[in-house]
Design a protein around this motif. Structure first.
Motif, PDB file in Angstrom:
ATOM      1  N   VAL A  82       0.848  -1.190   0.000  1.00 52.03           N
ATOM      2  CA  VAL A  82       0.000   0.000   0.000  1.00 52.03           C
ATOM      3  C   VAL A  82       0.883   1.239   0.000  1.00 52.03           C
ATOM      4  CG1 VAL A  82      -0.147   0.118   2.522  1.00 52.03           C
ATOM      5  CG2 VAL A  82      -1.968   1.122   1.125  1.00 52.03           C
ATOM      6  N   ALA A  83       0.390   2.324  -0.623  1.00 53.87           N
ATOM      7  CA  ALA A  83       1.154   3.573  -0.706  1.00 53.87           C
ATOM      8  C   ALA A  83       0.237   4.753  -0.385  1.00 53.87           C
ATOM      9  CB  ALA A  83       1.755   3.734  -2.100  1.00 53.87           C
ATOM     10  N   PRO A  84       0.115   5.132   0.889  1.00 55.82           N
ATOM     11  CA  PRO A  84      -0.743   6.260   1.267  1.00 55.82           C
ATOM     12  C   PRO A  84      -0.055   7.615   1.091  1.00 55.82           C
ATOM     13  CG  PRO A  84       0.175   5.260   3.221  1.00 55.82           C
ATOM     14  CD  PRO A  84       0.663   4.441   2.064  1.00 55.82           C
ATOM     15  N   ILE A  85      -0.877   8.664   1.008  1.00 60.93           N
ATOM     16  CA  ILE A  85      -0.399  10.037   0.878  1.00 60.93           C
ATOM     17  C   ILE A  85      -0.930  10.851   2.052  1.00 60.93           C
ATOM     18  CG2 ILE A  85      -0.451  12.133  -0.529  1.00 60.93           C
ATOM     19  CD1 ILE A  85      -0.791  10.284  -2.978  1.00 60.93           C
ATOM     20  N   ALA A  86      -0.020  11.563   2.707  1.00 62.26           N
ATOM     21  CA  ALA A  86      -0.401  12.388   3.863  1.00 62.26           C
ATOM     22  C   ALA A  86      -0.330  13.863   3.507  1.00 62.26           C
ATOM     23  CB  ALA A  86       0.525  12.089   5.044  1.00 62.26           C
ATOM     24  N   GLY A  87      -1.160  14.677   4.193  1.00 60.83           N
ATOM     25  CA  GLY A  87      -1.114  16.125   4.018  1.00 60.83           C
ATOM     26  C   GLY A  87      -1.912  16.612   2.837  1.00 60.83           C
ATOM     27  N   LYS A  88      -1.807  17.917   2.583  1.00 61.25           N
ATOM     28  CA  LYS A  88      -2.502  18.512   1.451  1.00 61.25           C
ATOM     29  C   LYS A  88      -1.770  19.770   1.011  1.00 61.25           C
ATOM     30  CE  LYS A  88      -5.708  20.871   4.613  1.00 61.25           C
ATOM     31  NZ  LYS A  88      -7.143  21.078   4.954  1.00 61.25           N
ATOM     32  N   GLY A  89      -2.126  20.239  -0.154  1.00 60.91           N
ATOM     33  CA  GLY A  89      -1.503  21.455  -0.675  1.00 60.91           C
ATOM     34  C   GLY A  89      -0.023  21.277  -0.916  1.00 60.91           C
ATOM     35  N   ALA A  90       0.774  22.251  -0.448  1.00 55.04           N
ATOM     36  CA  ALA A  90       2.214  22.237  -0.678  1.00 55.04           C
ATOM     37  C   ALA A  90       2.922  21.224   0.207  1.00 55.04           C
ATOM     38  CB  ALA A  90       2.799  23.631  -0.442  1.00 55.04           C
ATOM     39  N   ASP A  91       2.269  20.807   1.282  1.00 56.89           N
ATOM     40  CA  ASP A  91       2.902  19.863   2.205  1.00 56.89           C
ATOM     41  C   ASP A  91       2.214  18.505   2.102  1.00 56.89           C
ATOM     42  OD1 ASP A  91       4.462  18.709   4.134  1.00 56.89           O
ATOM     43  OD2 ASP A  91       3.391  19.611   5.833  1.00 56.89           O
ATOM     44  N   MET A  92       2.624  17.742   1.078  1.00 60.25           N
ATOM     45  CA  MET A  92       2.106  16.394   0.884  1.00 60.25           C
ATOM     46  C   MET A  92       3.283  15.428   0.831  1.00 60.25           C
ATOM     47  SD  MET A  92      -0.902  17.021  -1.941  1.00 60.25           S
ATOM     48  CE  MET A  92      -1.501  15.350  -1.859  1.00 60.25           C
ATOM     49  N   GLN A  93       3.122  14.295   1.478  1.00 62.81           N
ATOM     50  CA  GLN A  93       4.175  13.278   1.498  1.00 62.81           C
ATOM     51  C   GLN A  93       3.562  11.908   1.263  1.00 62.81           C
ATOM     52  OE1 GLN A  93       7.400  13.787   1.735  1.00 62.81           O
ATOM     53  NE2 GLN A  93       7.443  15.956   2.324  1.00 62.81           N
ATOM     54  N   ARG A  94       4.285  11.080   0.539  1.00 64.71           N
ATOM     55  CA  ARG A  94       3.854   9.698   0.315  1.00 64.71           C
ATOM     56  C   ARG A  94       4.889   8.759   0.908  1.00 64.71           C
ATOM     57  NH1 ARG A  94       6.552   6.483  -2.626  1.00 64.71           N
ATOM     58  NH2 ARG A  94       4.857   5.032  -3.027  1.00 64.71           N
ATOM     59  N   ASP A  95       4.445   7.593   1.236  1.00 66.51           N
ATOM     60  CA  ASP A  95       5.355   6.510   1.611  1.00 66.51           C
ATOM     61  C   ASP A  95       4.637   5.210   1.301  1.00 66.51           C
ATOM     62  OD1 ASP A  95       7.463   4.927   2.822  1.00 66.51           O
ATOM     63  OD2 ASP A  95       8.016   6.775   3.898  1.00 66.51           O
ATOM     64  N   ALA A  96       5.313   4.118   1.475  1.00 68.22           N
ATOM     65  CA  ALA A  96       4.723   2.828   1.139  1.00 68.22           C
ATOM     66  C   ALA A  96       5.309   1.750   2.029  1.00 68.22           C
ATOM     67  CB  ALA A  96       4.983   2.489  -0.333  1.00 68.22           C
ATOM     68  N   TRP A  97       4.601   0.652   2.127  1.00 67.44           N
ATOM     69  CA  TRP A  97       5.128  -0.512   2.826  1.00 67.44           C
ATOM     70  C   TRP A  97       4.529  -1.749   2.196  1.00 67.44           C
ATOM     71  CZ3 TRP A  97       9.386  -0.465   5.212  1.00 67.44           C
ATOM     72  CH2 TRP A  97       9.790  -1.557   5.997  1.00 67.44           C
ATOM     73  N   TYR A  98       5.194  -2.871   2.408  1.00 65.75           N
ATOM     74  CA  TYR A  98       4.715  -4.117   1.804  1.00 65.75           C
ATOM     75  C   TYR A  98       5.149  -5.297   2.657  1.00 65.75           C
ATOM     76  CZ  TYR A  98       9.465  -5.214   0.306  1.00 65.75           C
ATOM     77  OH  TYR A  98      10.810  -5.508   0.299  1.00 65.75           O
ATOM     78  N   SER A  99       4.553  -6.432   2.365  1.00 60.37           N
ATOM     79  CA  SER A  99       4.950  -7.711   2.944  1.00 60.37           C
ATOM     80  C   SER A  99       5.029  -8.704   1.806  1.00 60.37           C
ATOM     81  CB  SER A  99       3.941  -8.172   3.996  1.00 60.37           C
ATOM     82  OG  SER A  99       4.284  -9.448   4.524  1.00 60.37           O
ATOM     83  N   SER A 100       6.126  -9.464   1.739  1.00 59.61           N
ATOM     84  CA  SER A 100       6.320 -10.421   0.655  1.00 59.61           C
ATOM     85  C   SER A 100       6.824 -11.740   1.235  1.00 59.61           C
ATOM     86  CB  SER A 100       7.326  -9.880  -0.368  1.00 59.61           C
ATOM     87  OG  SER A 100       7.597 -10.837  -1.374  1.00 59.61           O
ATOM     88  N   MET A 101       6.131 -12.818   0.951  1.00 59.07           N
ATOM     89  CA  MET A 101       6.476 -14.123   1.503  1.00 59.07           C
ATOM     90  C   MET A 101       6.180 -15.232   0.490  1.00 59.07           C
ATOM     91  SD  MET A 101       7.646 -13.785   4.599  1.00 59.07           S
ATOM     92  CE  MET A 101       7.819 -12.404   5.744  1.00 59.07           C
ATOM     93  N   ARG A 102       6.798 -16.375   0.694  1.00 57.84           N
ATOM     94  CA  ARG A 102       6.495 -17.526  -0.153  1.00 57.84           C
ATOM     95  C   ARG A 102       5.192 -18.200   0.279  1.00 57.84           C
ATOM     96  NH1 ARG A 102      10.177 -18.430  -3.797  1.00 57.84           N
ATOM     97  NH2 ARG A 102      12.365 -17.897  -3.446  1.00 57.84           N
TER      98      ARG A 102
END
Length: 466
Positions: free
Chosen positions: A203-223
């Motif tokens: 998942v890759a959420p976005i925080a903030g609004k206007g000029a101050d917006m930041q994104r990040d992401a995280w994941y889980s990967s397994m067999r």
């Protein structure tokens, strides 16, 4: 192809056929047809590899289903040797006529290819016997349909939005279930095959609004799907990472210690692997030429390769050529104890293969100085005042010189405490100096594909800011 699970017994073979269109027995017959026809044409040696992969990928965004993709692919690859001439051809048509045409194409390419004195199959002494093919339990098919996959992705994204009202948008969430199997053989004594699986949630959420917006992401990967992190946990953690970056600013240009977050630290190990791999070494395109036996890290740094970890993402009973693999030290007390070599690159360097055709296996990078209490907070204390990096941009690594320059963002740390987030900066140095300047490796171990390591603290780097 990621060949990651042995199926040397009947149970493994039955599992390998689960959910596939073609059986292991069918692939074995297909490969034998190809090798037989190659010999009939007059090939000195030959090899063939039949494989099949299938999977499901589902993505959602802002609570709505976006895409559902199903993939299924198959291939037969053939390599023909005429003395020291080599030809390759492949097909996705498994009919008897297509197999013969593909072998003929590989044969014709070999006829008109210049001789290469190094070309050839692995030596018989390096081939792992069938009796030694290990079952590594890396095939765990996930019987999930698109509706269930979408629900998991929606739960993950919903958890991100529910974390804080400042999570205002999303680049989406996704679930993927993938599996494959293969059978290969060559005329120098190897035959074998196995299946593998890899599943993920992101998942890759976005925080903030206007000029101050930041994104990040995280994941889980397994067999194994049951080993994936809970969707709500993945969503919340991704949201927390994005929120922590709000209010980011530049810092003045400086020189300071730099702490690499564990997922990013895996990239440093990746640069090491590339530098001491056979292709880079014999082409003289490595900053670590002639480094065998030489000290390139502080004495406390170690790197171990272990192909036989049960369930490991980089595990394999043999390499892509059917060559024997083994647990070994690659970096020992800071010195290079071994390279990563295939048969061809080993011969180019007048050395012996290390069983790394297809790449490195499970790598554990660690420091003998690391204590169980050296979590991320402890590593920030060791950093003191400096830069904690959680994202890198660009491809600014020169594999020939070791020069390193990457766009970065993260946090400025003062007296062991995070002071504020930073962005739009560049960190620079040379990998030789960076490797020698590793002061600590954290106990916050993270598995990034086939690499496992904690955060890495480097004593000094250049940081270009405002």
């Amino acid at each position: 192809m990621n060949k990651s699970v042995s199926s040397s017994n009947s149970q493994g073979d039955a599992k390998a056929e689960s959910g596939f269109s073609y059986s292991r027995a069918f692939f074995k017959d297909l490969v034998e047809q190809a090798l037989s026809h190659a010999k009939k044409l007059g090939a000195t040696d030959a090899g063939a590899d039949a494989s099949e992969g299938s999977g499901l990928s589902v993505s959602v965004r802002k609570g709505e289903l976006e895409t559902v993709e199903r993939n299924r692919d198959k291939s037969l690859g053939v390599t023909v040797y005429l003395g020291k001439r080599r030809g390759n051809a492949s097909t996705s048509d498994f009919s008897a006529e297509a197999v013969q045409r593909t072998v003929q194409a590989a044969y014709d390419i070999a006829r008109f290819t210049a001789e290469d004195p190094i070309a050839g199959l692995p030596d018989a002494a390096d081939i792992v016997p069938a009796a030694e093919h290990r079952e590594l339990e890396l095939f765990h098919p996930w019987a999930i349909d698109s509706e269930a996959a979408a629900q998991l992705a929606l739960q993950c994204e919903a958890a991100a939005f529910a974390t804080d009202k400042r999570i205002t948008n999303s680049e989406g969430a996704g679930v993927s279930a993938q599996q494959s199997h293969f059978y290969s053989a060559h005329t120098n004594g190897f035959a074998g095959g196995y299946a593998s699986s890899r599943h993920s949630l992101s998942v890759a959420p976005i925080a903030g609004k206007g000029a101050d917006m930041q994104r990040d992401a995280w994941y889980s990967s397994m067999r194994r799907a049951s080993d994936l992190a809970d969707p709500a946990v993945v969503g919340r953690y991704a949201a927390e990472r994005a929120l922590s970056r709000l209010g980011a600013r530049k810092i003045p240009t400086t020189e300071c210690p730099v702490l690499f977050d564990a997922p990013l630290a895996a990239g440093l190990v990746g640069s090491l692997v590339q530098a001491i791999s056979g292709g880079a070494l014999y082409r003289r395109s490595s900053f670590l030429l002639h480094s065998l036996g030489k000290k390139v890290f502080p004495k406390h740094i170690q790197l171990v390769e272990d192909p036989f970890i049960i369930g490991g993402k980089g595990s394999a009973p043999y390499d892509d050529e059917g060559v024997r693999v083994a647990k070994r030290s690659v970096i020992e007390d800071g010195k290079v104890a071994g390279y990563f070599l295939s048969t061809y690159s080993a011969r180019k360097l007048s050395m012996r293969t290390t069983g790394n055709a297809g790449g490195a296996h499970n790598l554990h990078f660690y420091s003998t100085k690391t204590r169980p209490s050296d979590d991320l907070n402890a590593m920030l204390q060791k950093l003191g005042t400096g830069l904690f990096v959680i994202e890198l941009m660009g491809q600014g690594v020169n594999p020939v010189t070791g020069d390193y320059s990457r766009g970065a963002s993260g946090f400025w740390v003062e007296n062991g405490q995070i002071a504020f987030p930073v962005e739009e900066i560049t960190i620079a140095g040379n990998l030789k100096d960076m490797f020698k300047g590793i002061e600590a490796v954290g106990a916050d171990a993270y598995n990034a594909g086939s690499k496992t390591l904690g955060s890495i603290l480097i004593n000094r780097m250049k940081v270009a800011g405002s």
